[in-house]
Scaffold this active site. Structure first.
Site, PDB file in Angstrom:
ATOM      1  CG  HIS A 140       3.381   4.015   8.669  1.00 48.87           C
ATOM      2  ND1 HIS A 140       3.457   4.878   7.589  1.00 48.87           N
ATOM      3  CD2 HIS A 140       3.040   2.812   8.167  1.00 48.87           C
ATOM      4  CE1 HIS A 140       3.153   4.208   6.488  1.00 48.87           C
ATOM      5  NE2 HIS A 140       2.898   2.946   6.806  1.00 48.87           N
ATOM      6  NE  ARG A 180      -1.746  -2.160   2.858  1.00 48.42           N
ATOM      7  CZ  ARG A 180      -1.864  -3.411   2.474  1.00 48.42           C
ATOM      8  NH1 ARG A 180      -2.870  -3.784   1.746  1.00 48.42           N
ATOM      9  NH2 ARG A 180      -0.968  -4.327   2.821  1.00 48.42           N
ATOM     10  CB  THR A 181       3.343   2.580   2.343  1.00 48.22           C
ATOM     11  OG1 THR A 181       2.528   2.170   3.438  1.00 48.22           O
ATOM     12  CG2 THR A 181       3.929   3.942   2.646  1.00 48.22           C
ATOM     13  CE  LYS A 214      27.745  -2.948  -5.371  1.00 44.49           C
ATOM     14  NZ  LYS A 214      27.981  -1.941  -6.414  1.00 44.49           N
TER      15      LYS A 214
HETATM   16  C1  NCD Z   1       1.484  -1.036   8.147  1.00 47.33           C
HETATM   17  C2  NCD Z   1       2.973  -0.876   8.329  1.00 47.33           C
HETATM   18  O1  NCD Z   1       3.764  -1.119   7.408  1.00 47.33           O
HETATM   19  O2  NCD Z   1       3.344  -0.474   9.434  1.00 47.33           O
HETATM   20  N1  NCD Z   1       1.112  -1.214   6.825  1.00 47.33           N
HETATM   21  C3  NCD Z   1       0.868  -0.116   6.036  1.00 47.33           C
HETATM   22  O3  NCD Z   1       1.752   0.645   5.742  1.00 47.33           O
HETATM   23  N2  NCD Z   1      -0.396   0.107   5.659  1.00 47.33           N
HETATM   24  C4  NCD Z   1       0.863  -2.008   9.070  1.00 47.33           C
HETATM   25  C5  NCD Z   1       1.410  -3.397   9.158  1.00 47.33           C
HETATM   26  O4  NCD Z   1       2.355  -3.768   8.474  1.00 47.33           O
HETATM   27  O5  NCD Z   1       0.847  -4.153   9.941  1.00 47.33           O
END
Ligand code: NCD
Length: 362
Positions: free
Chosen positions: A133, A55-56, A84
């Protein structure tokens, strides 16, 4: 203050007012979809993903392309010079020579801060270990705003892995700017680490989802973060600890909204997907207009109107003590300068600017 050129490393880098301006712009971006716009034509984004992502990474790419921009990057660090032994700072400096902004995901806490400290282009944190995040939080808040009209007044339950879940850490911090009730639902071993508990507000703590659900307006489910456990037996002890199914939902409000940053493992049963309260797939889709707005403002293509942020408080920083957290960029990358904020003098308690780990000096 303009958002042009700004980094988004920690959710606190943007004020609540600045986020409101961003959300208004995200709504405007949504109105341009699916055709998109050409706000970022001629601009290039670099994506540096050292950890898995669907997703991100793809919503950042989609956002850049929908705004008429272009993207370069890697999703597997083993195909880049990281293999490396290149440092975070060096990789960031190289990418900054190629692109107008950098989006970085890394397993090390504070990695995006290291990148931001070494380059002049905007750096956006797409997840740094179990720490922060922030762009998921923008998506989460925008989703609540779209579905409920506003965030104020709601009772929000955060459920699952509150210890390692970086999305929860950013979200909880952002929610403290709103007049909301917050309940943390997790077994003891996965409860929110103390450093993320807000000092100035009460947060309810429970392990009992069934008892808590009836009073919630928003239920934010999360995955147990298997990859962050040092001991596999500890993960086995808590895997599957919560499973949201139609039985659990029986006591819930009719207008509850169920969110999840995704991916899910088994914490939301498939039967819930068709319940009118399930909002997690729509939430993921909102990630695109939100990131379009974010890229447009940090790249200076649009100015949002918002209330000015309060000036930062004066902080006492010590650079003579390195962070002892083995997961922290300051611990792992020897060239980084310690940045320990003095949060208490008697006893001396220091808080790391990279990972927020707190330590007491003897
Ligand atoms: C999350 C993450 O990567 O922290 N996913 C995301 O970016 N939507 C949540 C997760 O991995 O559980």
């Amino acid at each position: 203050m303009s958002l042009a050129g700004r980094d988004l490393v920690h959710i606190r880098d943007f004020s609540a007012g600045e986020m409101q301006g961003l959300f208004d712009l995200a709504e405007e971006m949504m109105a341009t979809l699916p055709a998109g716009n050409d706000l970022l034509s001629g601009r290039l984004l670099a994506t540096a993903f050292y950890e898995p992502s669907t997703r991100t990474r793809l919503s950042f790419e989609a956002a850049m392309l929908r705004c008429g921009g272009k993207v370069v990057g890697f999703a597997d660090p083993m195909t880049s010079s990281v293999r490396k032994g290149e440092t975070i700072a060096d990789t960031a400096r190289i990418l900054a020579g190629y692109a107008d902004a950098i989006v970085m995901r890394h397993a090390v806490e504070g990695a995006a801060k290291v990148a931001a400290d070494y380059v002049d282009v905007p750096v956006i944190n797409a997840g740094d270990g179990g720490h922060q995040h922030p762009t998921q939080t923008l998506t989460d808040l925008f989703t609540i705003r779209q579905l409920r009209g506003q965030i104020h007044g709601l009772h929000i339950g955060l459920c699952g892995d509150l210890k390692f879940g970086r999305t929860v850490h950013s979200l909880l911090t952002a929610l403290c700017d709103y007049d909301v009730r917050i309940t943390c639902i997790a077994p003891d071993s996965l409860q929110l680490p103390e450093q993320y508990l807000p000092a100035d507000r009460e947060v309810q703590i429970t392990a009992d989802l069934e008892a808590a659900i009836g009073d919630l307006d928003v239920l934010y489910m999360t995955r147990v973060q298997k990859e962050r456990f040092e001991n596999p037996a500890d993960y086995e002890a808590v895997r599957g600890v919560y499973v949201l199914d139609s039985g659990t939902l029986r006591g819930a409000k009719e207008d509850l909204i169920i969110l999840h940053p995704l991916p899910r493992v088994d914490e939301i049963s498939y039967e819930v997907d068709t319940d009118h309260r399930a909002a997690y797939f729509g939430q993921a889709a909102y990630g695109v207009p939100v990131r379009m707005a974010l890229l447009a403002v940090v790249l200076g293509a649009v100015e949002t109107s918002h209330l000015p942020a309060a000036p930062p408080e004066a902080r006492e920083i010590r650079s003579d003590v390195r962070c002892p957290n083995e997961k922290c960029a300051n611990f792992r990358e020897a060239y980084t300068r310690p940045e320990m904020e003095v949060v208490s003098r008697e006893p001396v308690i220091l808080r790391c600017a990279y990972c927020e780990h707190e330590m007491r000096l003897k």
